[in-house]
Design a protein around this motif. Structure first.
Motif, PDB file in Angstrom:
ATOM      1  N   ALA A 195      24.673-104.132 -66.169  1.00 26.52           N
ATOM      2  CA  ALA A 195      23.261-104.399 -65.882  1.00 26.52           C
ATOM      3  C   ALA A 195      23.093-104.901 -64.458  1.00 26.52           C
ATOM      4  O   ALA A 195      23.778-105.829 -64.033  1.00 26.52           O
ATOM      5  N   PHE A 196      22.184-104.280 -63.725  1.00 27.68           N
ATOM      6  CA  PHE A 196      21.763-104.766 -62.426  1.00 27.68           C
ATOM      7  C   PHE A 196      20.706-105.838 -62.693  1.00 27.68           C
ATOM      8  O   PHE A 196      19.758-105.604 -63.455  1.00 27.68           O
ATOM      9  N   MET A 197      20.875-107.004 -62.095  1.00 31.80           N
ATOM     10  CA  MET A 197      19.947-108.106 -62.329  1.00 31.80           C
ATOM     11  C   MET A 197      18.717-107.926 -61.442  1.00 31.80           C
ATOM     12  O   MET A 197      18.804-107.997 -60.218  1.00 31.80           O
ATOM     13  N   GLY A 198      17.603-107.641 -62.073  1.00 29.98           N
ATOM     14  CA  GLY A 198      16.354-107.402 -61.369  1.00 29.98           C
ATOM     15  C   GLY A 198      15.541-106.371 -62.116  1.00 29.98           C
ATOM     16  O   GLY A 198      15.946-105.855 -63.163  1.00 29.98           O
ATOM     17  N   ASP A 224      11.368-101.826 -57.430  1.00 29.73           N
ATOM     18  CA  ASP A 224      12.288-102.322 -56.409  1.00 29.73           C
ATOM     19  C   ASP A 224      13.534-101.454 -56.349  1.00 29.73           C
ATOM     20  O   ASP A 224      13.985-100.919 -57.360  1.00 29.73           O
ATOM     21  N   THR A 225      14.097-101.342 -55.158  1.00 31.97           N
ATOM     22  CA  THR A 225      15.300-100.545 -54.930  1.00 31.97           C
ATOM     23  C   THR A 225      16.527-101.448 -55.032  1.00 31.97           C
ATOM     24  O   THR A 225      16.514-102.553 -54.496  1.00 31.97           O
ATOM     25  N   PRO A 226      17.582-100.998 -55.700  1.00 37.55           N
ATOM     26  CA  PRO A 226      18.790-101.824 -55.776  1.00 37.55           C
ATOM     27  C   PRO A 226      19.400-101.998 -54.385  1.00 37.55           C
ATOM     28  O   PRO A 226      19.333-101.094 -53.552  1.00 37.55           O
ATOM     29  N   SER A 227      19.988-103.152 -54.147  1.00 39.08           N
ATOM     30  CA  SER A 227      20.584-103.432 -52.835  1.00 39.08           C
ATOM     31  C   SER A 227      21.850-102.614 -52.630  1.00 39.08           C
ATOM     32  O   SER A 227      22.535-102.239 -53.579  1.00 39.08           O
TER      33      SER A 227
END
Length: 189
Positions: free
Chosen positions: A128-131, A136-139
């Motif tokens: 899981a990506f937190m956000g 929003d675009t992942p960093s």
């Protein structure tokens, strides 16, 4: 979205109880914060995978972004409490979570059956990506860390060398992992 991975590489890790494990993978590093380090509650009995994972399923937490141990720790504890108390899971549902700064947090970890994608957990790894990635675009740091984590999983034998990469929405009627993260899955491995 489906993608196959071929990878070879070496992995060397070192960790203390006060620092994140730092794994050197082909001259790159990935920081993994252990359950102990983020203050995870002890899990109820859980099941181990019967072999190395064949699939990786990407999620988002659909919460606000977090950066750094202090900020992300609060989210991790909240997610774990929700998964265990409200959903009746044995533990946090994901195998790993990644913050916006690229730090990887151990959820259930390698070799453990997750509770991230109903009916699809016994041969997969949930990350899981937190956000919230509906808009929003992942960093680049988070994408890079997940790539390094996947290489590490293959190198250690926790993940099949030719695994299938999926977004949660590929297996369930959901918007997860959000449109922006889903469109970035091609940059993973």
């Amino acid at each position: 979205m489906r993608k196959l991975l071929k990878s070879t590489g070496t992995l060397r890790c070192a960790a203390t109880h006060t620092e994140a494990a730092v794994c050197d993978i082909m001259d790159q590093t990935v920081k993994v914060v252990s359950r102990l380090q983020w203050g995870a509650v002890a899990p109820k009995p859980w099941e181990t995978l019967k072999g190395s994972a064949q699939r990786v399923i990407i999620h988002h937490t659909a919460l606000a972004h977090c950066r750094g141990l202090s900020d992300c720790k609060q989210q991790l504890l909240s997610i774990q409490a929700t998964h265990m108390k409200e959903r009746g899971f044995a533990d946090i549902g994901y195998n790993f979570l990644v913050g916006g700064d690229g730090t990887v947090y151990e959820g259930r970890g390698w070799g453990v059956v997750g509770a991230h994608t109903k009916g699809n957990n016994h041969d997969s790894l949930g990350i899981a990506f937190m956000g919230n990635f509906n808009e929003d675009t992942p960093s680049t740091e988070a994408i890079s860390s997940v790539n390094q984590l996947l290489r590490s999983g293959v190198s250690q034998g926790h993940l099949q060398p030719k695994f299938v990469l999926l977004g949660h929405r590929d297996l369930a009627n959901t918007a997860c992992p959000g449109d922006k993260l889903y469109s970035s899955l091609g940059s993973l491995m």
